[in-house]
Design an enzyme around this catalytic site. Sequence first.
Site, PDB file in Angstrom:
ATOM      1  N   CYS A 181       0.836  -1.194   0.000  1.00 51.31           N
ATOM      2  CA  CYS A 181       0.000   0.000   0.000  1.00 51.31           C
ATOM      3  C   CYS A 181       0.870   1.242   0.000  1.00 51.31           C
ATOM      4  O   CYS A 181       2.099   1.165   0.019  1.00 51.31           O
ATOM      5  CB  CYS A 181      -0.901   0.013   1.241  1.00 51.31           C
ATOM      6  SG  CYS A 181      -1.837  -1.520   1.486  1.00 51.31           S
TER       7      CYS A 181
ATOM      8  N   ILE B 183      -4.380  -7.736  -0.488  1.00 53.18           N
ATOM      9  CA  ILE B 183      -3.702  -9.030  -0.392  1.00 53.18           C
ATOM     10  C   ILE B 183      -4.419  -9.956   0.595  1.00 53.18           C
ATOM     11  O   ILE B 183      -4.718 -11.098   0.297  1.00 53.18           O
ATOM     12  CB  ILE B 183      -2.230  -8.848   0.063  1.00 53.18           C
ATOM     13  CG1 ILE B 183      -1.476  -7.886  -0.875  1.00 53.18           C
ATOM     14  CG2 ILE B 183      -1.516 -10.203   0.147  1.00 53.18           C
ATOM     15  CD1 ILE B 183      -1.231  -8.417  -2.259  1.00 53.18           C
TER      16      ILE B 183
ATOM     17  N   GLY C  63      14.850 -14.125  -3.140  1.00 52.75           N
ATOM     18  CA  GLY C  63      15.966 -14.557  -2.301  1.00 52.75           C
ATOM     19  C   GLY C  63      16.764 -13.430  -1.688  1.00 52.75           C
ATOM     20  O   GLY C  63      17.876 -13.667  -1.186  1.00 52.75           O
TER      21      GLY C  63
ATOM     22  N   GLU D 130       2.920  -6.223   5.274  1.00 53.95           N
ATOM     23  CA  GLU D 130       2.276  -7.481   5.647  1.00 53.95           C
ATOM     24  C   GLU D 130       2.808  -7.931   6.999  1.00 53.95           C
ATOM     25  O   GLU D 130       4.020  -7.890   7.241  1.00 53.95           O
ATOM     26  CB  GLU D 130       2.555  -8.580   4.616  1.00 53.95           C
ATOM     27  CG  GLU D 130       2.008  -8.312   3.224  1.00 53.95           C
ATOM     28  CD  GLU D 130       0.493  -8.327   3.140  1.00 53.95           C
ATOM     29  OE1 GLU D 130      -0.155  -8.930   4.036  1.00 53.95           O
ATOM     30  OE2 GLU D 130      -0.054  -7.728   2.204  1.00 53.95           O
TER      31      GLU D 130
END
Length: 622
Positions: free
Chosen positions: A2, A52, A358, A76
């Site tokens: 966001c 999400i 990664g 998140e």
Amino acid sequence: MCGICGIINKNSKKVSLENVKIMAKMLHHRGPNDEGYFIDDNIGLGFKRLSIIDIANGAQPMFSDDKSVTVVFNGEIYNYQTLRHELKKNGVIFKTNSDTEVVLKSYIYYGLDFIEKLRGMFAIAILDKNIREIILVRDRLGKKPLFYHNSNKRFSFSSEMKSLLKLDDIDRDISLKSLDQFVAFGYVPGSDTIVNSIKRVEPGNLLRYSYKNDEYEIVNYWTPKLNKRNKIPNQSLDKIIGASVKLRMISDVPLGAFLSGGIDSSIVVALMSKYSNVPVKTFTVGFEEQEFNELPLSRIVAKRYRTEHHEYVLKPDIKSILPDIVWYADEPFGDSSALPTYFLAKMAAQEVTVALNGDGADEVFGGYDRYKAILRVLKYKSSPALARIFLKNIIKYFPQNNYFNRIKKMVAFSEMSLQNHYMDKMMIKRRDARLKLYTDDTKHVIKKNNDNYHSLFELDPNNLNSPLARIMINDLLNYLPGDLLVKMDRMSMANSLEVRSPFLDHNVVEAASHLDDSEKLLWYGPNKRFLRKTYGQMIPNEILNRPKTGFGIPVSEWLRGPLYTMSNDILLSSIATNRGYFNTKMVSKILDEHKSIKKDHSNLIWSLMMLELWFKNFIDNK
């Protein structure tokens, strides 16, 4: 992902909703699915959402039941379900399944201690009317950006600088110190930015602004520690890494992975395939120039794990996209690998909304060749004095090739301090070479700064860590958040794609601190020894035995060929010259030397191009 922004007027004047919307509009690419605003007299908050988790009910700003606490949040929280369960056991009532509500209710229940419980990537703004403060929090390792500006007129913040630059009280004066840092490193490290009046909240920090007293304080709540100075983990490191990957696969939208020809992304894809019931979607970018092309190696991993594989070949016909890259980068950014990252994210965003990568494995597990080079120097310095004197006397007779040139560099670096050696490895140009680039006026100001940025790269003066740990900590504090994470955040957000990095889970970082240096790398042999030993059976030998390579592009060749005219037009234009920062004759000389293959100035030329394009985007076009 966001975008968040906010304004607090200091004169009690009501915040204009239009002003907040203008700021938020600059963040639309970060959150194209939804938006929300909150205006309360002299306070305004804005939010742009990329949906999400709990797509239907995760709208922001989000309020406490009594409306005294408001939160806007970018990122998140991977352990939000666990935290939600703990809070519910303690009587906390939830109305949604979103991680935003977990952030809100955790703050109300635990106070600022809630930060210690978060496992994720985040930039959070909490408006608490009870104490008349706005609290800005940035995640531990700097995955998500957060900028702020404090003037006599207002306090403001945003996910990106370009949003703040839309405000009329922003002084656009350029910091010459930051400009010199950019030329030195290709990015501006620390809390400063290229614009004097705009600062960034650094990783692992929170900022408390009291609009009652018009003052703020910055508090560090987390910093990386290596060499067994963290709490001993209850789980083995491989299980912590596995759990980190698993947590990052939680999503209510399609999910995939970036796959290069390296060991780090291969491990992530291998573990994702282990935990997934359907083929993992993988994405790779390649080049026509074979020495930079990782497509054949990524296909080996894709074939082994039967992924749904996608590829994109990047060609040097990129002139039209460069202004867009600069706009999305938001601040001057000299890492040319932003280009393939942008196209990789663009390709992935056509299929998924979330991708794992990664990032972080090199900094956490010892992946860079510069680490090995420094260990070789330390090994050499510990050898008998007579042997060193003998080698120094005969070295001038060595032939010119890569092997003997490495020996010559080792001997030269042995006469430097560890800090100077590290700085030399990290800089595009040393101080004396940079000063020649500048006009007399610019040089005069920069010369007053005698620090040469060593304080930014403080290498543990008390020697509490090993030399390897000391330089790895500095990469975690500076290079990672200043370069690599900026690149990934801006280029992925440019395409409204969320990218998650399992190796940058703070639990992984802290658990890896208990590894001995020798479990990471030695002065000889392969890097990232722990990862190779632990996951060797999961990775194809072609990947496992491959030397370390970066995510580079053939920029040196492009700047001698298809981008040569463009670089001259940008850097030698009357507009660039009239800015008064750089010596035009020296810039012209650098371009000519690169074109004639006398020297490779590709990193410097690219950085200067990006800087000038940034000036055109954000200073000239107000």
